[in-house]
Scaffold this motif. Structure first.
Motif, short mmCIF file in Angstrom:
data_model
loop_
_atom_site.label_atom_id
_atom_site.label_comp_id
_atom_site.label_asym_id
_atom_site.label_seq_id
_atom_site.Cartn_x
_atom_site.Cartn_y
_atom_site.Cartn_z
N ASN A 182 -3.46 2.79 3.73
CA ASN A 182 -4.41 3.78 3.23
C ASN A 182 -3.62 5.02 2.81
OD1 ASN A 182 -6.50 5.46 2.62
ND2 ASN A 182 -7.55 5.25 4.57
N ASN A 183 -3.11 4.99 1.59
CA ASN A 183 -2.27 6.07 1.12
C ASN A 183 -2.59 6.38 -0.34
OD1 ASN A 183 -0.17 7.69 0.14
ND2 ASN A 183 1.30 6.82 1.58
N PRO A 184 -3.38 7.43 -0.60
CA PRO A 184 -3.73 7.77 -1.98
C PRO A 184 -2.52 8.02 -2.87
CG PRO A 184 -5.09 9.01 -0.45
CD PRO A 184 -4.04 8.30 0.36
N ARG A 185 -1.46 8.60 -2.32
CA ARG A 185 -0.26 8.83 -3.13
C ARG A 185 0.36 7.52 -3.59
NH1 ARG A 185 2.31 14.23 -2.62
NH2 ARG A 185 0.86 15.47 -1.40
N ARG A 186 0.33 6.53 -2.73
CA ARG A 186 0.85 5.21 -3.11
C ARG A 186 0.01 4.62 -4.23
NH1 ARG A 186 4.51 2.02 -4.56
NH2 ARG A 186 4.33 -0.12 -3.90
N VAL A 187 -1.30 4.80 -4.16
CA VAL A 187 -2.18 4.33 -5.23
C VAL A 187 -1.79 5.02 -6.54
CG1 VAL A 187 -4.56 4.29 -6.09
CG2 VAL A 187 -4.09 3.72 -3.70
N GLY A 188 -1.53 6.32 -6.49
CA GLY A 188 -1.11 7.04 -7.69
C GLY A 188 0.20 6.51 -8.24
N THR A 189 1.14 6.21 -7.36
CA THR A 189 2.42 5.65 -7.80
C THR A 189 2.22 4.28 -8.43
OG1 THR A 189 3.61 6.86 -6.09
CG2 THR A 189 4.71 4.93 -7.02
N ILE A 190 1.38 3.47 -7.82
CA ILE A 190 1.09 2.15 -8.38
C ILE A 190 0.47 2.28 -9.76
CG2 ILE A 190 -0.42 0.12 -8.12
CD1 ILE A 190 0.10 0.42 -5.04
N MET A 191 -0.47 3.20 -9.91
CA MET A 191 -1.11 3.37 -11.22
C MET A 191 -0.09 3.83 -12.25
SD MET A 191 -4.01 2.21 -10.66
CE MET A 191 -4.52 2.45 -12.34
N ALA A 192 0.81 4.72 -11.86
CA ALA A 192 1.82 5.23 -12.80
C ALA A 192 2.81 4.13 -13.21
CB ALA A 192 2.57 6.40 -12.17
N ARG A 193 3.18 3.28 -12.28
CA ARG A 193 4.20 2.26 -12.57
C ARG A 193 3.64 0.98 -13.14
NH1 ARG A 193 8.11 2.75 -7.29
NH2 ARG A 193 8.86 4.84 -7.77
N TYR A 194 2.47 0.56 -12.66
CA TYR A 194 1.96 -0.77 -12.99
C TYR A 194 0.57 -0.78 -13.64
CZ TYR A 194 5.48 -1.74 -9.42
OH TYR A 194 6.64 -1.77 -8.68
N GLY A 195 -0.02 0.38 -13.82
CA GLY A 195 -1.42 0.46 -14.23
C GLY A 195 -1.70 0.25 -15.70
N GLY A 196 -0.68 0.06 -16.53
CA GLY A 196 -0.89 -0.05 -17.96
C GLY A 196 -1.78 -1.21 -18.40
N GLY A 197 -1.87 -2.26 -17.59
CA GLY A 197 -2.66 -3.42 -17.95
C GLY A 197 -4.08 -3.40 -17.43
N VAL A 198 -4.45 -2.34 -16.73
CA VAL A 198 -5.80 -2.20 -16.19
C VAL A 198 -6.38 -0.88 -16.70
CG1 VAL A 198 -5.25 -3.56 -14.11
CG2 VAL A 198 -5.02 -1.08 -14.05
N PRO A 199 -7.67 -0.65 -16.50
CA PRO A 199 -8.27 0.61 -16.97
C PRO A 199 -7.83 1.80 -16.11
CG PRO A 199 -9.93 -0.72 -15.88
CD PRO A 199 -8.69 -1.56 -15.96
N TRP A 200 -6.58 2.17 -16.23
CA TRP A 200 -5.95 3.23 -15.44
C TRP A 200 -6.68 4.56 -15.54
CZ3 TRP A 200 -4.63 7.34 -18.44
CH2 TRP A 200 -4.51 7.09 -19.82
N HIS A 201 -7.30 4.79 -16.67
CA HIS A 201 -7.99 6.07 -16.90
C HIS A 201 -9.22 6.23 -16.01
CE1 HIS A 201 -9.72 3.02 -19.53
NE2 HIS A 201 -10.84 3.71 -19.49
N ARG A 202 -9.66 5.17 -15.36
CA ARG A 202 -10.82 5.23 -14.47
C ARG A 202 -10.45 5.61 -13.04
NH1 ARG A 202 -13.22 -0.38 -16.73
NH2 ARG A 202 -13.53 0.33 -18.87
N VAL A 203 -9.18 5.92 -12.81
CA VAL A 203 -8.74 6.40 -11.49
C VAL A 203 -8.26 7.83 -11.68
CG1 VAL A 203 -7.23 6.01 -9.52
CG2 VAL A 203 -8.06 4.06 -10.85
N VAL A 204 -8.94 8.74 -11.00
CA VAL A 204 -8.71 10.18 -11.19
C VAL A 204 -8.55 10.85 -9.83
CG1 VAL A 204 -10.02 10.19 -13.36
CG2 VAL A 204 -11.21 10.71 -11.22
N GLY A 245 -7.86 8.40 -3.62
CA GLY A 245 -8.20 8.26 -2.21
C GLY A 245 -9.28 7.23 -1.96
N ALA A 246 -10.26 7.14 -2.85
CA ALA A 246 -11.33 6.15 -2.68
C ALA A 246 -10.79 4.74 -2.84
CB ALA A 246 -12.45 6.42 -3.68
N VAL A 247 -9.85 4.56 -3.75
CA VAL A 247 -9.21 3.24 -3.90
C VAL A 247 -8.49 2.89 -2.61
CG1 VAL A 247 -7.44 1.93 -5.12
CG2 VAL A 247 -9.02 3.37 -6.42
N ALA A 248 -7.70 3.83 -2.08
CA ALA A 248 -6.98 3.59 -0.84
C ALA A 248 -7.94 3.30 0.32
CB ALA A 248 -6.09 4.79 -0.51
N ASP A 249 -9.01 4.08 0.43
CA ASP A 249 -9.99 3.88 1.49
C ASP A 249 -10.67 2.52 1.39
OD1 ASP A 249 -9.49 6.41 2.51
OD2 ASP A 249 -11.31 7.31 1.65
#
Length: 101
Positions: free
Chosen positions: A40-62, A27-31
């Protein structure tokens, strides 16, 4: 408003800026991006992290309560521990690890 592909890029760019030992919630990323992207959609951020987040520090989004990324809890916990991220049991201590402080 940015198109969906541009939104993926700006989400990943923001996640890359989260320093070791700190986290943001979905939610903070979306905000943080709402004004500049028109989205501004936290669920979309979650989907993005699941699909495309492998190249970034994905573990820092909780989750907002400090829960680790679903299905990746053990790996995320190990990565966060290696960075010295404050934890409370199985969750990130959001009061101590929040980014930006």
């Amino acid at each position: 408003m940015v198109d969906p592909e541009e939104y993926v890029a700006v989400v990943l760019a923001l996640v890359e800026q989260i320093p070791p030992g700190q986290v943001m919630s979905y939610g903070a990323v979306a905000d943080a991006l709402a004004t500049t992207t028109g989205r501004n959609n936290p669920r979309r951020v979650g989907t993005i992290m699941a699909r495309y987040g492998g190249g970034v520090p994905w573990h820092r989004v909780v989750a907002a309560d400090g829960r680790l990324p679903p299905g990746h809890e053990q790996r995320a916990r190990a990565l966060l521990a290696a960075e010295g991220t404050p934890m409370r049991g199985d969750k990130v201590d959001m009061t101590a690890a929040w980014y930006p402080p």
